[in-house]
Design a protein around this motif. Structure first.
Motif, PDB file in Angstrom:
ATOM      1  N   SER A 154       1.085  -1.400   0.244  1.00  0.00           N
ATOM      2  CA  SER A 154       0.213   0.150   0.470  1.00  0.00           C
ATOM      3  C   SER A 154       1.368   1.307  -0.475  1.00  0.00           C
ATOM      4  N   GLN A 155       1.989   1.384   0.342  1.00  0.00           N
ATOM      5  CA  GLN A 155       3.069   2.288   0.180  1.00  0.00           C
ATOM      6  C   GLN A 155       4.104   2.769  -1.192  1.00  0.00           C
ATOM      7  N   ASN A 156       3.799   1.487  -2.161  1.00  0.00           N
ATOM      8  CA  ASN A 156       4.761   1.710  -2.995  1.00  0.00           C
ATOM      9  C   ASN A 156       3.735   1.158  -4.357  1.00  0.00           C
ATOM     10  N   ILE A 157       3.506  -0.477  -4.483  1.00  0.00           N
ATOM     11  CA  ILE A 157       3.021  -1.379  -5.365  1.00  0.00           C
ATOM     12  C   ILE A 157       1.539  -0.974  -6.089  1.00  0.00           C
ATOM     13  N   LEU A 158       0.686  -0.611  -4.741  1.00  0.00           N
ATOM     14  CA  LEU A 158      -0.769   0.332  -4.485  1.00  0.00           C
ATOM     15  C   LEU A 158      -0.955   1.516  -4.026  1.00  0.00           C
ATOM     16  N   PRO A 159      -0.196   2.343  -3.982  1.00  0.00           N
ATOM     17  CA  PRO A 159       0.227   3.379  -3.153  1.00  0.00           C
ATOM     18  C   PRO A 159      -1.771   3.880  -2.686  1.00  0.00           C
ATOM     19  N   ILE A 160      -2.122   3.333  -1.923  1.00  0.00           N
ATOM     20  CA  ILE A 160      -3.040   4.028  -1.172  1.00  0.00           C
ATOM     21  C   ILE A 160      -3.267   3.898   0.018  1.00  0.00           C
ATOM     22  N   HIS A 161      -1.979   3.819   0.704  1.00  0.00           N
ATOM     23  CA  HIS A 161      -1.763   4.009   2.168  1.00  0.00           C
ATOM     24  C   HIS A 161      -3.354   3.214   2.927  1.00  0.00           C
ATOM     25  N   ILE A 162      -3.735   3.923   4.262  1.00  0.00           N
ATOM     26  CA  ILE A 162      -4.709   2.578   5.025  1.00  0.00           C
ATOM     27  C   ILE A 162      -5.605   2.737   4.387  1.00  0.00           C
ATOM     28  N   ALA A 163      -6.036   2.685   3.102  1.00  0.00           N
ATOM     29  CA  ALA A 163      -7.574   2.774   2.788  1.00  0.00           C
ATOM     30  C   ALA A 163      -8.113   1.206   2.031  1.00  0.00           C
ATOM     31  N   PHE A 164      -6.564   0.603   2.306  1.00  0.00           N
ATOM     32  CA  PHE A 164      -7.471  -0.828   2.005  1.00  0.00           C
ATOM     33  C   PHE A 164      -7.580  -1.958   3.014  1.00  0.00           C
ATOM     34  N   ILE A 165      -7.400  -1.364   4.798  1.00  0.00           N
ATOM     35  CA  ILE A 165      -7.655  -1.408   5.904  1.00  0.00           C
ATOM     36  C   ILE A 165      -9.591  -1.891   6.425  1.00  0.00           C
ATOM     37  N   PRO A 166      -9.616  -0.927   5.518  1.00  0.00           N
ATOM     38  CA  PRO A 166     -11.379  -0.587   5.921  1.00  0.00           C
ATOM     39  C   PRO A 166     -11.891  -2.016   4.862  1.00  0.00           C
ATOM     40  N   LEU A 167     -10.778  -2.082   4.208  1.00  0.00           N
ATOM     41  CA  LEU A 167     -11.379  -3.548   2.935  1.00  0.00           C
ATOM     42  C   LEU A 167     -11.441  -4.787   3.534  1.00  0.00           C
ATOM     43  N   VAL A 168     -10.038  -4.924   4.228  1.00  0.00           N
ATOM     44  CA  VAL A 168      -9.763  -6.390   4.141  1.00  0.00           C
ATOM     45  C   VAL A 168     -10.015  -6.513   6.260  1.00  0.00           C
TER      46      VAL A 168
END
Length: 440
Positions: free
Chosen positions: A115-129
């Protein structure tokens, strides 16, 4: 007492006493302004003027929350959780179950780093996963403090060591640029070499959390998880494929336009067009998603007001200058005090990226005068900026994990995220950052 130190300490003490972080930030900011000799009116005006700086971030997180709820509606994360739950059901509580725990830890770590480089969405993945996995983690008796430490490691270490994605911004555009602006020739420096030891400190902190501090089990109320996190979400190949397409579209739009807000909106609209989210449900889902990350938005807005008051006091500079005056020509003490001051500033502001310009202007000339090498100066300033990101109540690197782990109200932001990440990352980072400054 220095106003910045007073404000940060008041904010931290109130947070540890379970006062809400927004309230703690407001009281800390007002206290700092008054200690600095500012009038109450000037302090409030400074706080208000800083609030706008967090508005973009807050809106970004709100739209990402809506996108997260839409992905949840597709069942993508729940499909993953169901696979893990099926594996748990086939295994006993011995070594096989331990293997599943490490599989979940490895997955979350890999996604956090990406989430910091390949898919730079930062904390956005946390509520998804994370929320769909809470039921599985509870079945495995996984301690959520461990998960918080894993997520925070993945959110911080990549940007302070790998010069790609957010790391490219932090290391190249901010750290090296500010070091160069203040008199160090950084054109031939390998920034990864400078930050390798501090990153090693972070890794050691992660190993301690995984294999020692939180290796035991912890119980959670399964019924409460079931009531707050839907464990029976229906999904089909169509909804899963559309979720993957929406994620790719959101990613492409974000990179193309440089806007998380528009990227998340594009993904959400695609869910509407495809029928995964029905038009009559769209309004309620969007509102639900905004609520999910609203706390992060308000805390980030309040943190910007706090930071503006600290700048207006003029005592960030005096704090740094005071530490400089106490150093003399003692390199070891100089390195330690620089890191501690960086820790205090970042703990209050909540942003490593904002700390670097503040401390580089005074630290780099001092470090040159004391004979630190260019590589050691980069390590010193880079570590001083990163210190406090883990363990700050106002940092999105701690707010993000809490947002995912506390959907059922069983994970306290301060005692289950902030304190564990502070102990496991700031202390090793302080030690290894000091070591890097002394040996490079």
């Amino acid at each position: 007492m220095n106003a910045v130190v007073a404000a940060v300490l008041i904010m931290l003490v109130l947070s540890l006493c379970r006062i809400h972080v927004v309230v703690a930030l407001i009281i800390g900011a007002i206290s700092g302004g008054l200690v600095a000799g500012m009038s109450l009116e000037d302090t409030i005006n400074a706080f208000n003027s800083g609030l706008g700086g967090g508005a973009t971030v807050a809106l970004s997180y709100a739209t990402l929350g809506a996108f997260a709820v839409a992905i949840g509606k597709s069942g993508l994360a729940h499909a993953l959780a169901d696979k893990a739950l099926a594996m748990v059901g086939r295994q006993d509580e011995g070594g096989a179950a331990t293997g599943i725990r490490f599989m979940i830890i490895g997955l979350l770590l890999a996604v956090a780093i990406s989430s910091q480089n390949i898919l730079p969405i930062h904390i956005a993945f946390i509520p998804l996963v994370v929320p769909p996995l809470l039921f599985v983690m509870a079945k495995l008796h996984m301690d959520r403090r461990l998960v918080a430490c894993v997520l925070t490691f993945g959110l911080i270490t990549p940007y302070m060591f790998l010069p790609v994605g957010f790391g490219g911004i932090y290391l190249n555009e901010i750290l090296l640029a500010n070091v160069a602006d203040n008199g160090v020739d950084a054109s031939e420096l390998n920034v990864m070499s400078a930050m390798a030891l501090p990153a090693l400190g972070m890794f050691i902190g992660l190993l301690i959390a995984v294999f020692f501090s939180y290796r035991g089990g912890r119980g959670y109320d399964m019924k409460l998880i079931e009531r707050t996190e839907r464990v029976d979400v229906k999904y089909s190949p169509k909804t899963l494929i559309m979720a993957l397409v929406a994620i790719v579209v959101a990613f492409v739009v974000q990179l193309w336009l440089g806007s998380m807000i528009l990227g998340a909106l594009a993904g959400f609209v695609l869910f509407n067009i495809s029928g995964v989210v029905k038009w009559k449900e769209a309004d309620d889902l969007f509102t639900e998603g905004m609520k999910m990350l609203a706390m992060i938005g308000f805390i980030m807005i309040a943190a910007n007001g706090f930071a503006e008051v600290m700048r207006e006091t003029g005592e960030i500079k005096s704090l740094v200058e005071g530490s400089v005056a106490a150093i003399g020509d003692n390199k070891a003490l100089a390195a330690l005090l620089m890191l501690v001051v960086g820790l205090l500033i970042t703990m209050g502001i909540g942003s490593s990226f904002s700390t670097i310009p503040i401390i580089a202007a005074l630290y780099v000339p001092l470090a040159l005068q004391l004979g630190f090498s260019p590589l050691a100066i980069v390590a010193l300033v880079g570590t001083a900026g990163a210190l406090g990101d883990a363990g700050s109540p106002a940092s999105d690197s701690t707010l993000g994990p809490t947002a995912g782990l506390n959907v059922d109200g069983q994970h306290n932001h301060i005692w289950d995220t902030v304190v564990p990440t502070f102990l496991h990352y700031n202390l090793p980072l302080l030690a290894f950052g000091w070591l890097a400054a002394m040996v490079l």
